[in-house]
Design a protein around this motif. Structure first.
Motif, PDB file in Angstrom:
ATOM      1  N   LEU A   9     -99.756  -1.722  25.074  1.00 24.12           N
ATOM      2  CA  LEU A   9     -99.287  -1.994  23.705  1.00 24.12           C
ATOM      3  C   LEU A   9     -98.648  -0.737  23.128  1.00 24.12           C
ATOM      4  O   LEU A   9     -99.229   0.350  23.209  1.00 24.12           O
ATOM      5  N   LEU A  10     -97.450  -0.892  22.575  1.00 24.17           N
ATOM      6  CA  LEU A  10     -96.782   0.206  21.893  1.00 24.17           C
ATOM      7  C   LEU A  10     -96.688  -0.140  20.403  1.00 24.17           C
ATOM      8  O   LEU A  10     -96.162  -1.187  20.037  1.00 24.17           O
ATOM      9  N   ILE A  11     -97.215   0.749  19.556  1.00 28.63           N
ATOM     10  CA  ILE A  11     -97.084   0.573  18.102  1.00 28.63           C
ATOM     11  C   ILE A  11     -95.959   1.497  17.637  1.00 28.63           C
ATOM     12  O   ILE A  11     -96.022   2.715  17.833  1.00 28.63           O
ATOM     13  N   ALA A  12     -94.925   0.921  17.054  1.00 26.67           N
ATOM     14  CA  ALA A  12     -93.781   1.700  16.572  1.00 26.67           C
ATOM     15  C   ALA A  12     -93.747   1.620  15.054  1.00 26.67           C
ATOM     16  O   ALA A  12     -93.388   0.586  14.490  1.00 26.67           O
ATOM     17  N   ASP A  13     -94.153   2.707  14.384  1.00 26.78           N
ATOM     18  CA  ASP A  13     -94.244   2.721  12.922  1.00 26.78           C
ATOM     19  C   ASP A  13     -92.956   3.295  12.340  1.00 26.78           C
ATOM     20  O   ASP A  13     -92.753   4.509  12.338  1.00 26.78           O
ATOM     21  N   GLU A  14     -92.083   2.418  11.844  1.00 27.24           N
ATOM     22  CA  GLU A  14     -90.785   2.818  11.285  1.00 27.24           C
ATOM     23  C   GLU A  14     -90.069   3.793  12.231  1.00 27.24           C
ATOM     24  O   GLU A  14     -89.703   4.899  11.841  1.00 27.24           O
ATOM     25  N   PRO A  15     -89.839   3.395  13.507  1.00 26.25           N
ATOM     26  CA  PRO A  15     -89.345   4.368  14.491  1.00 26.25           C
ATOM     27  C   PRO A  15     -87.910   4.815  14.271  1.00 26.25           C
ATOM     28  O   PRO A  15     -87.478   5.805  14.844  1.00 26.25           O
ATOM     29  N   THR A  16     -87.128   4.086  13.449  1.00 24.42           N
ATOM     30  CA  THR A  16     -85.710   4.430  13.310  1.00 24.42           C
ATOM     31  C   THR A  16     -85.280   4.672  11.869  1.00 24.42           C
ATOM     32  O   THR A  16     -84.089   4.811  11.600  1.00 24.42           O
ATOM     33  N   THR A  17     -86.254   4.750  10.933  1.00 21.76           N
ATOM     34  CA  THR A  17     -85.904   4.888   9.517  1.00 21.76           C
ATOM     35  C   THR A  17     -85.061   6.132   9.251  1.00 21.76           C
ATOM     36  O   THR A  17     -84.140   6.114   8.455  1.00 21.76           O
ATOM     37  N   ALA A  18     -85.386   7.244   9.922  1.00 20.48           N
ATOM     38  CA  ALA A  18     -84.701   8.510   9.631  1.00 20.48           C
ATOM     39  C   ALA A  18     -83.453   8.715  10.491  1.00 20.48           C
ATOM     40  O   ALA A  18     -82.845   9.774  10.453  1.00 20.48           O
ATOM     41  N   LEU A  19     -83.065   7.708  11.273  1.00 24.62           N
ATOM     42  CA  LEU A  19     -81.968   7.894  12.230  1.00 24.62           C
ATOM     43  C   LEU A  19     -80.672   7.236  11.759  1.00 24.62           C
ATOM     44  O   LEU A  19     -80.678   6.273  11.010  1.00 24.62           O
ATOM     45  N   ASP A  20     -79.542   7.775  12.243  1.00 28.61           N
ATOM     46  CA  ASP A  20     -78.239   7.161  11.995  1.00 28.61           C
ATOM     47  C   ASP A  20     -78.172   5.801  12.679  1.00 28.61           C
ATOM     48  O   ASP A  20     -78.900   5.542  13.648  1.00 28.61           O
ATOM     49  N   VAL A  21     -77.226   4.955  12.238  1.00 30.13           N
ATOM     50  CA  VAL A  21     -77.136   3.605  12.812  1.00 30.13           C
ATOM     51  C   VAL A  21     -76.825   3.636  14.306  1.00 30.13           C
ATOM     52  O   VAL A  21     -77.346   2.827  15.073  1.00 30.13           O
ATOM     53  N   THR A  22     -75.986   4.586  14.737  1.00 27.10           N
ATOM     54  CA  THR A  22     -75.629   4.628  16.161  1.00 27.10           C
ATOM     55  C   THR A  22     -76.826   5.063  17.001  1.00 27.10           C
ATOM     56  O   THR A  22     -77.091   4.495  18.060  1.00 27.10           O
ATOM     57  N   ILE A  23     -77.556   6.095  16.534  1.00 27.95           N
ATOM     58  CA  ILE A  23     -78.737   6.567  17.263  1.00 27.95           C
ATOM     59  C   ILE A  23     -79.825   5.501  17.202  1.00 27.95           C
ATOM     60  O   ILE A  23     -80.536   5.261  18.173  1.00 27.95           O
ATOM     61  N   GLN A  24     -79.957   4.820  16.046  1.00 25.27           N
ATOM     62  CA  GLN A  24     -80.919   3.731  15.904  1.00 25.27           C
ATOM     63  C   GLN A  24     -80.662   2.651  16.940  1.00 25.27           C
ATOM     64  O   GLN A  24     -81.589   2.166  17.598  1.00 25.27           O
ATOM     65  N   ALA A  25     -79.388   2.284  17.114  1.00 23.83           N
ATOM     66  CA  ALA A  25     -79.036   1.253  18.093  1.00 23.83           C
ATOM     67  C   ALA A  25     -79.434   1.685  19.506  1.00 23.83           C
ATOM     68  O   ALA A  25     -79.961   0.885  20.290  1.00 23.83           O
ATOM     69  N   GLN A  26     -79.230   2.968  19.825  1.00 27.06           N
ATOM     70  CA  GLN A  26     -79.590   3.466  21.150  1.00 27.06           C
ATOM     71  C   GLN A  26     -81.104   3.444  21.356  1.00 27.06           C
ATOM     72  O   GLN A  26     -81.591   3.041  22.419  1.00 27.06           O
ATOM     73  N   LEU A  35     -72.752  -2.458  23.435  1.00 30.26           N
ATOM     74  CA  LEU A  35     -71.434  -2.089  22.923  1.00 30.26           C
ATOM     75  C   LEU A  35     -71.530  -1.150  21.727  1.00 30.26           C
ATOM     76  O   LEU A  35     -70.527  -0.604  21.275  1.00 30.26           O
ATOM     77  N   ALA A  36     -72.748  -0.984  21.200  1.00 33.63           N
ATOM     78  CA  ALA A  36     -72.902  -0.289  19.923  1.00 33.63           C
ATOM     79  C   ALA A  36     -72.313   1.113  19.940  1.00 33.63           C
ATOM     80  O   ALA A  36     -71.445   1.441  19.160  1.00 33.63           O
ATOM     81  N   ALA A  37     -72.776   1.959  20.822  1.00 35.33           N
ATOM     82  CA  ALA A  37     -72.268   3.333  20.840  1.00 35.33           C
ATOM     83  C   ALA A  37     -72.498   3.961  22.200  1.00 35.33           C
ATOM     84  O   ALA A  37     -73.372   4.792  22.378  1.00 35.33           O
ATOM     85  N   PRO A  38     -71.720   3.545  23.212  1.00 36.33           N
ATOM     86  CA  PRO A  38     -71.943   4.077  24.551  1.00 36.33           C
ATOM     87  C   PRO A  38     -71.663   5.578  24.579  1.00 36.33           C
ATOM     88  O   PRO A  38     -70.592   6.035  24.217  1.00 36.33           O
ATOM     89  N   GLY A  39     -72.694   6.361  25.005  1.00 38.60           N
ATOM     90  CA  GLY A  39     -72.506   7.796  25.113  1.00 38.60           C
ATOM     91  C   GLY A  39     -72.462   8.530  23.795  1.00 38.60           C
ATOM     92  O   GLY A  39     -72.220   9.726  23.756  1.00 38.60           O
ATOM     93  N   GLY A  40     -72.703   7.833  22.678  1.00 41.50           N
ATOM     94  CA  GLY A  40     -72.636   8.477  21.371  1.00 41.50           C
ATOM     95  C   GLY A  40     -71.294   8.239  20.719  1.00 41.50           C
ATOM     96  O   GLY A  40     -70.246   8.454  21.317  1.00 41.50           O
ATOM     97  N   ALA A  41     -71.315   7.773  19.469  1.00 42.21           N
ATOM     98  CA  ALA A  41     -70.077   7.392  18.780  1.00 42.21           C
ATOM     99  C   ALA A  41     -69.144   8.564  18.560  1.00 42.21           C
ATOM    100  O   ALA A  41     -67.927   8.410  18.542  1.00 42.21           O
ATOM    101  N   SER A  42     -69.700   9.783  18.394  1.00 46.15           N
ATOM    102  CA  SER A  42     -68.855  10.940  18.084  1.00 46.15           C
ATOM    103  C   SER A  42     -68.331  11.647  19.331  1.00 46.15           C
ATOM    104  O   SER A  42     -67.645  12.657  19.217  1.00 46.15           O
ATOM    105  N   ASP A  43     -68.643  11.129  20.506  1.00 47.27           N
ATOM    106  CA  ASP A  43     -68.127  11.715  21.757  1.00 47.27           C
ATOM    107  C   ASP A  43     -66.659  11.319  21.915  1.00 47.27           C
ATOM    108  O   ASP A  43     -66.331  10.178  22.247  1.00 47.27           O
ATOM    109  N   ALA A  44     -65.751  12.283  21.678  1.00 48.28           N
ATOM    110  CA  ALA A  44     -64.311  11.982  21.673  1.00 48.28           C
ATOM    111  C   ALA A  44     -63.793  11.549  23.035  1.00 48.28           C
ATOM    112  O   ALA A  44     -62.721  10.943  23.115  1.00 48.28           O
ATOM    113  N   SER A  45     -64.537  11.817  24.113  1.00 52.31           N
ATOM    114  CA  SER A  45     -64.057  11.407  25.439  1.00 52.31           C
ATOM    115  C   SER A  45     -64.004   9.888  25.582  1.00 52.31           C
ATOM    116  O   SER A  45     -63.323   9.366  26.458  1.00 52.31           O
TER     117      SER A  45
END
Length: 627
Positions: A183-200, A579-589
């Motif tokens: 069992l994994l308990i995740a207490d607000e695991p993405t509240t402090a994260l950006d939407v792209t990092i949250q998606a990852q 499709l959300a943010a492969p490799g990070g949205a800010s990766d210009a490559s």
């Protein structure tokens, strides 16, 4: 089979000799291999329930009734009643971190700053599954790779402060999963994260759940995350279950008024022009704020922008130098040739991931940080003021014109000052009135933000998060500023309180003719507040456009990645995590060549697409054809 079954759970706290029930007869289940979302506002009891499951209740708290049955798949015939185990006994310690893992909301305060990431994960492993050191190192590096670290061997030796928010949360995930919990308990695991990092991070949790077959109890107040992650939903309010059931029933056929209100309180992209958020409970009724003077309103219709920013540049050098001048130094360009205008009476949204430079820009405007290059012009209605050239008494006289509302209302208010002192302080510093005049002004500010004047002798700790943010807004309004910079003003708040604060800001803007620079990584909030939106990546503004144009016709690949990463509270618009943010949205490559700088070619420039829509691309590139 249910991995976890909570039956008629009662939790109480004893404070100053007074007993108080905070969880009142809660029952829920977490089936094997499924994700159950526990949804509610701050203070509803959801985090206390997770602490009870882990045997981590504070000293003042106690289980006063009910059962917490944990059925380990390795021993399904012997369910363990966690509620009956001694608080610091051997049984609960073997479960905690071993068969039951947990990810906390704030990874920075959950990780030790003086131990490396590898050491901390190894401690959890050796505690529950003693393993020879070389084998343990190999297991940890394998887990670090699975949670998304590109160089696990290097990550093993890093400290938490050397990692971004997203990587810290991945390290927490690796620590929670190293012992393969049921069992994994995740207490607000993405509240402090950006939407792209949250998606990852959410995608990673789903993949690891499928791979390891574990159950997840997801604690959150973000209904977009719930719609994309949960199989079953439990809605809690003031320690009682209001509604529960499969995710399909909860979103398509909500029955309880509280759940319906929660769904209406969240900002979303389909809102009509002028539509307001519906707060769960309205704050204290407030009279309309004091209108601006006639002279100020006349200035508001002038054509010249209130603030003009051009060519801002700021670099930071990190690393160390030895006595002989040698060492490793690294220069980071935090802000690179940033320019924009803010018109009187408008709200300009500034969005981007953490580390893109948006807060640095706000600090430069506030004169808290000195840029390496650039100009900032402020139009006071009579002359253009060179903000970066102000010094001494001129700078002191300018300060009241630009004020700030901070992200964290707790750390931005002094715990040793009463509300009266906090709100009087800017008036005293800038010699605005005396004694009774200042007191009258403070009381008017409390009325403006919908707080009772009887609260003036209280200290910040006695207020809720939303009330503290109202005090922060009142302080920003005290000097009648022309421009207010809102730096993530609602990211620390629940959906319901967020709706109150956003509505208050809109009302104050309309009544007082305020101008906002609204910084956020929550695109739905920016869509609700802003007239125009600037998108920032890697220190540069990559796209700027009127709100509707940006959301209907995003041109830059970074803007599109941000929009694709937003989870909707709608089962018919599921987020495509891959499709959300492969490799990070800010990766210009990952961007098309037209949006990347050619080292041997011309510098990128802002191409005009009409109606105030600009995108950063190579000169002459046919952007419309690529869209």
């Amino acid at each position: 089979m249910d991995i976890l079954r909570i039956i008629d759970l009662h939790l109480g706290f004893t404070i100053h000799g007074l007993a108080r029930d905070v969880v009142k007869g809660v029952s829920l289940r977490v089936p094997a291999g499924k994700t159950v979302a526990l949804v509610g506002e701050s203070g509803s009891g959801k985090s206390v329930i997770s602490q009870a499951i882990m045997g981590l209740l504070p000293r003042a708290g106690a289980i006063t009734g009910g059962e917490i049955l944990f059925r380990d798949p390795l021993a399904p015939d012997n369910p363990i009643d966690i509620a009956s185990l001694p608080a610091e006994g051997k049984e609960i310690r073997s479960l905690r971190g071993g068969r039951i893992g947990m990810i906390f909301q704030e990874p920075m305060s959950s990780l030790s700053p003086v131990h490396t990431i590898g050491n901390q994960i190894e401690e959890a492993l050796q505690l529950h599954r003693p393993t020879p050191k070389p084998e343990a190192r190999a297991l940890i590096e394998t887990m670090l790779k699975r949670v998304g670290f590109k160089d696990p061997a290097r990550a093993f030796g890093l400290y938490s402060f050397e990692l971004s928010g997203g990587l810290r949360q991945r390290a927490m995930l690796a620590m929670a999963l190293i012992c393969k919990p049921a069992l994994l308990i995740a207490d607000e695991p993405t509240t402090a994260l950006d939407v792209t990092i949250q998606a990852q991070v959410l995608d990673l949790m789903r993949d690891l759940q499928a791979e390891m077959g574990m159950a997840i109890l997801l604690i959150t107040h973000d209904l977009g995350v719930v719609a994309n992650m949960a199989d079953e939903v439990v809605v809690i309010y003031h320690g009682e279950i209001m509604e529960s059931g499969p995710v399909e029933d909860i979103f398509r056929r909500p029955r309880h008024p509280y759940l319906k209100a929660l769904l209406k309180a969240s900002p979303h992209f389909d809102m009509e022009e002028g539509e307001r958020l519906v707060a769960l409970r309205e704050a204290r009724p407030r009279p309309p704020a004091a209108p601006r003077s006639v002279e100020t309103l006349q200035h508001a219709v002038e054509a010249a922008p209130l603030l003009s920013v051009r060519g801002l540049r700021k670099a930071y050098t990190t690393g160390s130098r030895s006595f002989f001048g040698k060492g490793t130094q690294h220069t980071v360009l935090a802000v690179d040739d940033v320019g924009f205008d803010i018109r009187r009476g408008e709200c300009l949204g500034l969005v981007g991931e953490s580390g893109c430079g948006k807060t640095t820009v706000s600090k430069i405007i506030m004169r808290a940080v000195t840029p390496d290059a650039g100009t900032i012009r402020f139009d006071d209605g009579q002359a253009q003021i060179d903000v970066l050239g102000l010094e001494g008494e001129d700078l002191r006289a300018f300060r009241p014109r630009v004020q700030m509302i901070f992200q964290d209302p707790v750390s931005s208010l002094s715990p040793r000052m009463t509300v009266m002192s906090i709100l009087r302080e800017p008036l005293a510093i800038h010699d605005k009135g005396h004694g009774s005049e200042q007191t009258a002004r403070v009381k008017a500010l409390m009325e403006d933000v919908g707080l009772d004047v009887r609260f003036l002798n209280r200290y910040p700790h006695s207020f809720s998060g939303g009330q503290r943010q109202r005090i922060g807004i009142a302080r920003a309004l005290a000097l009648d500023p022309d421009l207010i910079i809102c730096d993530e003003p609602v990211s620390a708040l629940d959906v319901s309180v967020q709706a109150q604060i956003l509505n208050l800001l809109k009302d104050l803007q309309a009544e007082r003719g305020l101008t906002f620079l609204f910084i956020s990584h929550n695109l739905a909030v920016v869509n609700y507040m802003a007239d125009r939106i600037a998108v920032m990546a890697n220190g540069r503004i990559v796209e700027i456009a009127p709100r509707r144009a940006l959301f209907s016709r995003p041109m830059h690949p970074y803007t599109r990645a941000l929009l694709k990463s937003v989870p909707f509270a709608d089962l018919d618009r599921k987020l495509d995590f891959k499709l959300a943010a492969p490799g990070g949205a800010s990766d210009a490559s990952h961007w098309a060549p037209a949006f990347r700088r050619d080292p041997d070619g011309e510098a990128l420039t802002h191409l005009a697409l009409g109606e105030g829509h600009y995108v950063l691309a190579r000169p002459g590139a046919d952007i419309r054809e690529m869209a």
